[in-house]
Design a protein around this motif. Structure first.
Motif, PDB file in Angstrom:
ATOM      1  N   ASP A   1      -6.844   6.590  -1.411  1.00 15.56           N
ATOM      2  CA  ASP A   1      -5.396   6.815  -1.415  1.00 15.56           C
ATOM      3  C   ASP A   1      -4.580   5.539  -1.570  1.00 15.56           C
ATOM      4  OD1 ASP A   1      -5.317   9.807  -0.025  1.00 15.56           O
ATOM      5  OD2 ASP A   1      -6.941   8.551   0.728  1.00 15.56           O
ATOM      6  N   ALA A   2      -5.193   4.401  -1.229  1.00 13.02           N
ATOM      7  CA  ALA A   2      -4.388   3.182  -1.140  1.00 13.02           C
ATOM      8  C   ALA A   2      -5.208   1.934  -1.431  1.00 13.02           C
ATOM      9  CB  ALA A   2      -3.793   3.053   0.275  1.00 13.02           C
ATOM     10  N   VAL A   3      -4.490   0.906  -1.918  1.00 13.05           N
ATOM     11  CA  VAL A   3      -5.040  -0.449  -1.963  1.00 13.05           C
ATOM     12  C   VAL A   3      -4.606  -1.128  -0.667  1.00 13.05           C
ATOM     13  CG1 VAL A   3      -4.832  -2.700  -3.080  1.00 13.05           C
ATOM     14  CG2 VAL A   3      -4.955  -0.611  -4.482  1.00 13.05           C
ATOM     15  N   ALA A   4      -5.504  -1.859  -0.028  1.00 12.61           N
ATOM     16  CA  ALA A   4      -5.151  -2.609   1.183  1.00 12.61           C
ATOM     17  C   ALA A   4      -5.840  -3.958   1.078  1.00 12.61           C
ATOM     18  CB  ALA A   4      -5.602  -1.867   2.435  1.00 12.61           C
ATOM     19  N   THR A   5      -5.161  -5.037   1.484  1.00 15.40           N
ATOM     20  CA  THR A   5      -5.692  -6.365   1.133  1.00 15.40           C
ATOM     21  C   THR A   5      -6.842  -6.838   2.008  1.00 15.40           C
ATOM     22  OG1 THR A   5      -4.222  -7.609   2.619  1.00 15.40           O
ATOM     23  CG2 THR A   5      -3.366  -7.054   0.397  1.00 15.40           C
ATOM     24  N   ASP A   6      -6.880  -6.451   3.293  1.00 16.54           N
ATOM     25  CA  ASP A   6      -7.804  -7.049   4.265  1.00 16.54           C
ATOM     26  C   ASP A   6      -7.664  -8.581   4.211  1.00 16.54           C
ATOM     27  OD1 ASP A   6     -11.379  -6.831   5.148  1.00 16.54           O
ATOM     28  OD2 ASP A   6      -9.585  -7.499   6.237  1.00 16.54           O
ATOM     29  N   HIS A   7      -6.417  -9.009   4.126  1.00 14.32           N
ATOM     30  CA  HIS A   7      -6.087 -10.459   4.110  1.00 14.32           C
ATOM     31  C   HIS A   7      -6.675 -11.083   5.375  1.00 14.32           C
ATOM     32  CE1 HIS A   7      -3.473 -13.989   3.346  1.00 14.32           C
ATOM     33  NE2 HIS A   7      -3.175 -13.963   4.632  1.00 14.32           N
ATOM     34  N   ALA A   8      -7.698 -11.941   5.205  1.00 13.17           N
ATOM     35  CA  ALA A   8      -8.454 -12.454   6.366  1.00 13.17           C
ATOM     36  C   ALA A   8      -8.510 -13.974   6.282  1.00 13.17           C
ATOM     37  CB  ALA A   8      -9.859 -11.871   6.379  1.00 13.17           C
ATOM     38  N   PRO A   9      -7.419 -14.645   6.730  1.00  8.86           N
ATOM     39  CA  PRO A   9      -7.374 -16.109   6.632  1.00  8.86           C
ATOM     40  C   PRO A   9      -8.316 -16.777   7.620  1.00  8.86           C
ATOM     41  CG  PRO A   9      -5.320 -15.229   7.560  1.00  8.86           C
ATOM     42  CD  PRO A   9      -6.216 -14.082   7.320  1.00  8.86           C
ATOM     43  N   HIS A  10      -8.971 -17.851   7.173  1.00 12.40           N
ATOM     44  CA  HIS A  10      -9.825 -18.627   8.065  1.00 12.40           C
ATOM     45  C   HIS A  10      -9.568 -20.103   7.815  1.00 12.40           C
ATOM     46  CE1 HIS A  10     -12.182 -15.430   9.840  1.00 12.40           C
ATOM     47  NE2 HIS A  10     -12.282 -14.876   8.654  1.00 12.40           N
ATOM     48  N   ALA A  11      -9.494 -20.861   8.912  1.00  7.60           N
ATOM     49  CA  ALA A  11      -9.286 -22.311   8.797  1.00  7.60           C
ATOM     50  C   ALA A  11     -10.517 -22.929   8.144  1.00  7.60           C
ATOM     51  CB  ALA A  11      -9.058 -22.911  10.177  1.00  7.60           C
TER      52      ALA A  11
END
Ligand SMILES: NC(=O)N[C@@H](CC(=O)O)C(=O)O
Ligand SMILES: [Zn+2]
Length: 439
Positions: free
Chosen positions: A308-318
């Motif tokens: 149903d959707a695009v979702a980024t799972d934006h997962a920033p890591h240092a």
């Protein structure tokens, strides 16, 4: 909140259709078409003209799956830096996952994230509440208190972890039914894919000596959750579906009438397992990248509506968490600033999807799943002015150094994609233009 000035957006193809001018005043769309002129703005107001010739005007994107890291890991991202990346990527609403430190598992914690989002003022930040206390998978978190808090939590998730105990998942679904909330499941049966699983189980995982992550670890959880959704009448949302088997399980569940929705990330629509041959830790993500046949199944499912959707799972890591040998590096990839370009390049420029479907998958659909009241999905007089101007013809070569995120772990570095976000408008105010946020 900074004051509004009026905006007159001229010459854009509205919703990918006819060119028209659009007048925005006081946070709302007030006119579309010939009556949208500077003097309808009312005398004396300072109307900012936005020349949108050649651009497409869309409703702002909505992300169901963003990791903002604050509180706890402000070295990787903060609500403000994540909101800036969201604005640069065309997002006007983002749902912030609960795997922060402390975990967002109380009403106060949810209100804290909500307030940080308001203070940043660059996107509508909605906290997701944890399903279980401390994401431990044992005791339900304060679901009702989070829903009744100022944050009005409507989405609950233990993302990063799977709610794998069926009794806990059943009780969570029974509980949230009362206020029609949804549980977003990170579908990973830990008995089949444990914490060290980091490569699609198959020929490459064997060759590279990496612990395999079999598709059945995802599809078996989806099938169980579908049965629980049918049993309880509650809503289940499947986070980051990655396999053909997972897609088939969602299709089967929808055919049986379960209240189930699903999302796919941009990276799982484009990147494949063979990138792991480089052992570059930027490609380490959970669930892992899959072979081309799974990528093809995901693209098909996004078009036919199984997803149903695009979702980024934006997962920033240092840097110090990501730049390790592959098996030791942190899981996850940036996604907010590149999502539109990837989806446009792979799905629209290729002819698989038209603008109407992109709007449904990146704005209307996720808004509906998140229970966001009218966030502005239709561009007509009276609707909230949450908008984004995109340039379908522009090429983007991804430059990690230009990212507004505090982190640099994008898997698309150096890749050239067609389709660029130009200007993002949140409640009638420009939040970002050409990758820079408006101060
Ligand atoms: N996707 C990832 O690889 N990592 C996510 C957790 C998750 O979404 O599983 C994170 O929070 O870093
Ligand atoms: Zn996850």
């Amino acid at each position: 909140m900074r004051g509004h000035n009026d905006l007159l957006v001229t010459g854009a193809a509205v919703l990918g259709g006819e060119r028209a001018d659009v007048l925005v005043r006081g946070g709302l769309v007030v006119a579309v078409g010939p009556e949208a002129t500077a003097d309808t703005a009312g005398s004396g107001t300072d109307v900012e003209r936005v020349d949108a010739d050649g651009l497409v005007l869309l409703p702002g994107f909505v992300d169901l799956h963003t990791h903002l890291r604050e509180p706890g890991r402000e070295d990787a991202e903060t609500v403000r830096s994540g909101s800036a990346a969201a604005a640069a990527g065309g997002f006007t609403a983002i749902l912030a996952m609960a795997n922060t430190t402390p975990v967002t598992d109380t009403g106060e914690a949810a209100e804290h994230v909500l307030d940080l989002g308001v203070a940043a003022g660059l996107a509508d930040v909605r906290p997701i509440g944890a399903v279980t206390k401390g994401l431990q998978g044992v005791e339900l978190a304060e679901l009702g208190m989070m829903h009744r808090s100022r944050a009005r939590v409507r989405v609950f998730s233990d993302d990063g972890r799977c709610v794998h105990d069926s009794r806990v998942m059943r009780r969570a679904l029974e509980y949230v039914r009362a206020f029609d909330a949804v549980v977003s499941q990170h579908a990973q049966d830990p008995a089949l894919a444990g914490p060290s699983a980091c490569c699609h189980e198959g020929e490459i995982s064997g060759r590279l000596g990496l612990t395999g992550w079999p598709a059945v670890a995802e599809s078996s959880i989806i099938a169980r959750d579908a049965e629980l959704a049918l049993h309880t009448g509650s809503r289940v949302h499947v986070a980051h579906v990655t396999t053909a088997e997972g897609v088939e399980a969602v299709r089967w569940a929808k055919r049986r009438g379960a209240r189930i929705t699903a999302e796919v990330t941009p990276h799982h629509l484009l990147l494949t397992t063979d990138l792991l041959r480089s052992y570059d830790p930027v490609y380490k993500v959970n669930p892992p990248l899959r072979p081309q046949e799974d990528v093809d199944a995901l693209r098909e499912a996004l078009v036919d509506g199984t997803i149903d959707a695009v979702a980024t799972d934006h997962a920033p890591h240092a840097r110090h968490d990501k730049e390790h040998a592959f098996p030791d590096a942190a899981f996850g990839m940036l996604g907010l600033e590149t999502a539109f370009s990837v989806v446009h390049d792979v799905m629209v420029a290729s002819g698989r999807m038209d603008w109407a479907m992109l709007i449904e998958r990146m704005s209307t659909g996720p808004a509906r799943i998140a229970g966001l009241a009218d966030h502005g999905q239709t561009i007509r007089p009276g609707s909230p002015a949450n908008l984004v101007l995109v340039d379908p013809g522009a090429e983007v070569t991804v430059d990690p150094g230009a990212s507004l995120s505090l982190s640099r772990n994008t898997p698309f570095a150096g890749r050239t994609l067609t389709g660029r976000v130009r200007t993002t408008i949140l409640n009638g105010r420009i939040t970002a233009a050409d990758g820079e946020v408006r101060p």
